[in-house]
Structures are given as C-alpha cells and as structure tokens.
Write an enzyme that holds these catalytic residues in place. Sequence first.
Site, PDB file in Angstrom:
ATOM      1  N   GLY A   1      71.619  19.467  76.164  1.00  0.00           N
ATOM      2  CA  GLY A   1      71.022  18.622  77.197  1.00  0.00           C
ATOM      3  C   GLY A   1      70.389  19.528  78.230  1.00  0.00           C
TER       4      GLY A   1
ATOM      5  N   SER B   1      72.661  24.288  71.846  1.00  0.00           N
ATOM      6  CA  SER B   1      71.642  24.238  72.890  1.00  0.00           C
ATOM      7  C   SER B   1      72.245  24.669  74.235  1.00  0.00           C
ATOM      8  CB  SER B   1      71.024  22.844  72.947  1.00  0.00           C
ATOM      9  OG  SER B   1      69.900  22.822  73.779  1.00  0.00           O
ATOM     10  N   ALA B   2      72.342  23.774  75.211  1.00  0.00           N
ATOM     11  CA  ALA B   2      72.925  24.134  76.511  1.00  0.00           C
ATOM     12  C   ALA B   2      74.351  24.650  76.359  1.00  0.00           C
ATOM     13  CB  ALA B   2      72.903  22.927  77.443  1.00  0.00           C
TER      14      ALA B   2
ATOM     15  N   HIS C   1      66.714  27.207  70.623  1.00  0.00           N
ATOM     16  CA  HIS C   1      65.456  26.499  70.335  1.00  0.00           C
ATOM     17  C   HIS C   1      64.270  27.464  70.335  1.00  0.00           C
ATOM     18  CE1 HIS C   1      67.209  22.439  70.804  1.00  0.00           C
ATOM     19  NE2 HIS C   1      67.821  22.897  71.886  1.00  0.00           N
TER      20      HIS C   1
ATOM     21  N   GLU D   1      65.766  27.024  65.852  1.00  0.00           N
ATOM     22  CA  GLU D   1      66.517  25.827  65.507  1.00  0.00           C
ATOM     23  C   GLU D   1      67.053  25.914  64.078  1.00  0.00           C
ATOM     24  OE1 GLU D   1      64.093  22.447  66.337  1.00  0.00           O
ATOM     25  OE2 GLU D   1      64.452  22.582  68.502  1.00  0.00           O
TER      26      GLU D   1
END
Length: 237
Positions: free
Chosen positions: A92, A124-125, A161, A196
């Site tokens: 997020g 991700s985060a 990413h 990714e």
Amino acid sequence: MSAHVLMLSSSRKGSENYLEHALTYLYAHLGEARKLLFVPFAGVSVSWDDYTAKVADALPDFEVTGLHQQADPVAAIHQAQANGQAIVVGGGNTFNLLHNLYTQQLTEPLKQAIASGTPYIGWSAGSNICGRTICTTNDMPVIQPASFDALAVLPCQLNPHYNNYTPPGHNGETRDERLNEFCILNPHTPILAIPEGCALSYCHGELKYLGDDEGYVFVGQTKQTIQPTAVLNQYLA
C-alpha cells in the site's frame, strides 16, 4: 536466533490473481506453519478490516488475524512466535505504514520479533520497511511518519516494483534517475531493486534473490545485474 524474512516485490505478477504468485514463496518460507498475523497499516483507500479479509480470501489455507483487531498490538507482536504465527505486512503506502508503526510504538517490537526468529513476510511497502530507511520507496508521502528510519532488517535500501519503463512522450524522471538521486546523496548505500514477481529471502544468515527475472543493485554511480538464485551476502555488511 537468526532472522527468517521474505521480502516480495509485489502482491501480483502480471495478470495473475492477488497473491497467486506468492503462494510458492509462502509455502517454502513457512513450511507447515499456517497462522498469519497480518499488518494492514499500509492501506489507505481500503479499510483495514477489508484489507485483512482480502488477504484471508486470497490465502484460504492460512488463518489470517488482523493486528489492528488485537486489544494489545504490541503484545500480539511479542507473542506471535509462541502462538505459531508469522508476521505478514501488506503493501500500500509505505509512509502510512511506517507512520502507524511509529504511532502505535510497534517498530521496536517488530525488530525484536524478527531478530528472535519470528517468520516475517512482506510485500511492496511491507518489504520496503525491511531496508534501512524508506527513502527509496515509490510511494507518495501522503502522511509524515516520525522518521524515515525503517526496521533495518537489511543495512541497505530496497526498491520493490522495480521497472525502468518510460512511456512514449513521458518527460518525467525514470525510476533509474530517481534511484540515482539517492545514490548521489548516499554513495555508499546500495539499493536492491526487485522487479514484480521476484523476492529476497533472508534466512539462516543468507540473503538470496528469488525469481525468474533479473534484479539490480544500484550503488554509487553503478548499476549491476542480479541473477536469479544469486546470494547477496555482500550487502549485509
């Protein structure tokens, strides 16, 4: 005990379903364990209840418990290993994630849990915060955390990413140019850029690159390729 950490670049790969590509990584990382303590704090446009439910729906073989639903989140982090839970931190907005970890006084408990061997999985985060700081996140600073200092599971920086694609006619900076700005100001701090579908595994004192696509290391004025299955222990110093 040593850290047992899986850092996924993303929750999706290509057109696959949510967390579909991650299942192979999760099973390999967790063995027979099937309990997850999920940290939804990176969610901004989705409620934390809905985010937790989304992860539970994507991982039907796992028992997913939201950290925000616990009466004492600090105690829940400390007790995760004894309860047979892995700590999972979703993606997020990295700034919102770190802000909430600081305001709820969870950064030190998380560091202690990871150091004690509690399995950790982020995407991700949730992977970004495993680096020294969040200064190489792709996210917009929608909120100001108490510090950009992250969990420092690794002494380097992460960029999930990763993709240096530039659309035709686009005149803004490329990802490489943005990462190079960090390198100019921090010439001795490496950035591990993860496309990714790929991941980093830090287990038993070994940092390993996972995935079918090449990754990259930015340090100083150089950009070097990371091959699949490469061991990256030189970036632990």
